[in-house]
Design an enzyme around this catalytic site. Structure first.
Site, PDB file in Angstrom:
ATOM      1  N   HIS A   1      -7.999  -4.573  -1.238  1.00 25.18           N
ATOM      2  CA  HIS A   1      -6.744  -3.929  -0.859  1.00 25.18           C
ATOM      3  C   HIS A   1      -5.949  -4.782   0.138  1.00 25.18           C
ATOM      4  O   HIS A   1      -4.740  -4.633   0.246  1.00 25.18           O
ATOM      5  CB  HIS A   1      -7.032  -2.549  -0.275  1.00 25.18           C
ATOM      6  CG  HIS A   1      -5.846  -1.620  -0.333  1.00 25.18           C
ATOM      7  ND1 HIS A   1      -5.310  -1.166  -1.519  1.00 25.18           N
ATOM      8  CD2 HIS A   1      -5.086  -1.066   0.653  1.00 25.18           C
ATOM      9  CE1 HIS A   1      -4.277  -0.366  -1.261  1.00 25.18           C
ATOM     10  NE2 HIS A   1      -4.127  -0.298   0.048  1.00 25.18           N
TER      11      HIS A   1
ATOM     12  N   ASP B   1     -10.081  -3.844  -5.568  1.00 27.93           N
ATOM     13  CA  ASP B   1      -9.448  -2.906  -4.630  1.00 27.93           C
ATOM     14  C   ASP B   1     -10.167  -1.555  -4.712  1.00 27.93           C
ATOM     15  O   ASP B   1     -10.145  -0.909  -5.765  1.00 27.93           O
ATOM     16  CB  ASP B   1      -7.973  -2.751  -5.005  1.00 27.93           C
ATOM     17  CG  ASP B   1      -7.170  -1.978  -3.961  1.00 27.93           C
ATOM     18  OD1 ASP B   1      -7.755  -1.092  -3.301  1.00 27.93           O
ATOM     19  OD2 ASP B   1      -5.969  -2.254  -3.828  1.00 27.93           O
TER      20      ASP B   1
ATOM     21  N   SER C   1       0.838  -1.199   0.000  1.00 25.57           N
ATOM     22  CA  SER C   1       0.000   0.000   0.000  1.00 25.57           C
ATOM     23  C   SER C   1       0.877   1.255   0.000  1.00 25.57           C
ATOM     24  O   SER C   1       1.666   1.437  -0.908  1.00 25.57           O
ATOM     25  CB  SER C   1      -0.978  -0.066   1.182  1.00 25.57           C
ATOM     26  OG  SER C   1      -1.952   0.940   1.104  1.00 25.57           O
TER      27      SER C   1
HETATM   28  C1  MLT Z   1      -1.279   6.056  -0.171  1.00 29.83           C
HETATM   29  O1  MLT Z   1      -1.603   7.029   0.487  1.00 29.83           O
HETATM   30  O2  MLT Z   1      -0.118   5.726  -0.400  1.00 29.83           O
HETATM   31  C2  MLT Z   1      -2.391   5.220  -0.698  1.00 29.83           C
HETATM   32  O3  MLT Z   1      -3.596   5.887  -0.566  1.00 29.83           O
HETATM   33  C3  MLT Z   1      -2.392   3.898  -0.006  1.00 29.83           C
HETATM   34  C4  MLT Z   1      -2.653   4.063   1.458  1.00 29.83           C
HETATM   35  O4  MLT Z   1      -1.737   4.343   2.201  1.00 29.83           O
HETATM   36  O5  MLT Z   1      -3.804   3.897   1.895  1.00 29.83           O
END
Ligand code: MLT
Length: 201
Positions: free
Chosen positions: A184, A153, A103
Site C-alpha cells: 500500500h 497491497d 489511498s
Molecule cells: C479508505 O478508507 O479510503 C481506504 O480504506 C484507504 C484508507 O484510507 O486506508
C-alpha cells in the site's frame, strides 16, 4: 465554497495543468506537496485537508471499517470537494486540475470523477479502490487516468482495483493501470511513473 476545506495553495505556471493533491487517512494539506512538486515542478498545487475525522485522523469520507465505505457520505463529500475545486479555480485563476490522490485521497478522486466529472481534467490514483459499488452514470470521455496499484497491497485486492479500472474505462476514460511490486505504501516507481505520465499529458 473556498472555505469548505482548510487548504494549501502553491502557485505555478499557467502552462502546466494544476494538481489537486488528496492525502491518505491521517494526512493533511502538507503531506503531498513534496510529491506534487517532484512530479510536476511547474504546476500550481491545490491541497485540501479532508474534513472527516476518524479518531483524530483527517480523511475525505466516512468508512464503516477499512475498505467498507459509507457510500452516501462518499457522494456528499465528492460533491463538496467538486464545489471547493470550482471556488478555488475562480479564486486562484486555475484550469481544471488533475487529481493526485493517495489511498483515501485516491478513493475520493475516483468518486469525484463519477459524481462530478467536470471538476477534474484527469487523475493519478495511487492505491485506489472502488469508491461506489454502483456509481452514477458519467461520461468520462477525454479524461486521462493513471492508476498505480501494489501487487501485495493488503488493503486493496487485485479484483477490486481491476474493477475500478474497468468502471472508469466503461465510462469513457483513457486509463493506464500499472501494478507495481510492493504494497500500500508508495515507492520511487510511483513518482517516476506519475511524472512520465504527466509529461505525456
Ligand atoms: C479508505 O478508507 O479510503 C481506504 O480504506 C484507504 C484508507 O484510507 O486506508
Amino acid at each position: 465554497g473556498i472555505d469548505a476545506f482548510a487548504h494549501r495553495f502553491e502557485p505555478g505556471a499557467a502552462s502546466a495543468a494544476p494538481l489537486l493533491l488528496l492525502h491518505g487517512t491521517g494526512g493533511d494539506e502538507n503531506d503531498l506537496v513534496p510529491l506534487g512538486r517532484a512530479v510536476a515542478p511547474q504546476a500550481a498545487l491545490l491541497s485540501p485537508r479532508g474534513n472527516v475525522l476518524e479518531g483524530g485522523m483527517p480523511r475525505f469520507f466516512r468508512r464503516l471499517r477499512e475498505g467498507v465505505f459509507d457510500e452516501d457520505d462518499v457522494r456528499r463529500r465528492a460533491a463538496e470537494l467538486a464545489d471547493f475545486v470550482a471556488a478555488a479555480r475562480t479564486r486562484y485563476g486555475l484550469a481544471a486540475p488533475i487529481a493526485l490522490g493517495f489511498s483515501n485521497g485516491a478513493n475520493i478522486a475516483a468518486a469525484t470523477l463519477f459524481v462530478r466529472p467536470e471538476a477534474l481534467a484527469g487523475a493519478i490514483l495511487l492505491r485506489a479502490m472502488v469508491p461506489l459499488a454502483v456509481p452514477p452514470k458519467a461520461d468520462l470521455t477525454g479524461k486521462r487516468v493513471l492508476m498505480l496499484s501494489g501487487v501485495v497491497d493488503p488493503i486493496v485486492p487485485a479484483e477490486n482495483v481491476n474493477r475500478l479500472a474497468a468502471m472508469l474505462r466503461d465510462a469513457g476514460a483513457t486509463v493506464r493501470h500499472e501494478v507495481l511490486p510492493g504494497g500500500h505504501g508508495l515507492s520511487q516507481a510511483d513518482l517516476t511513473l506519475a511524472k512520465a505520465w504527466l509529461t505525456g499529458a
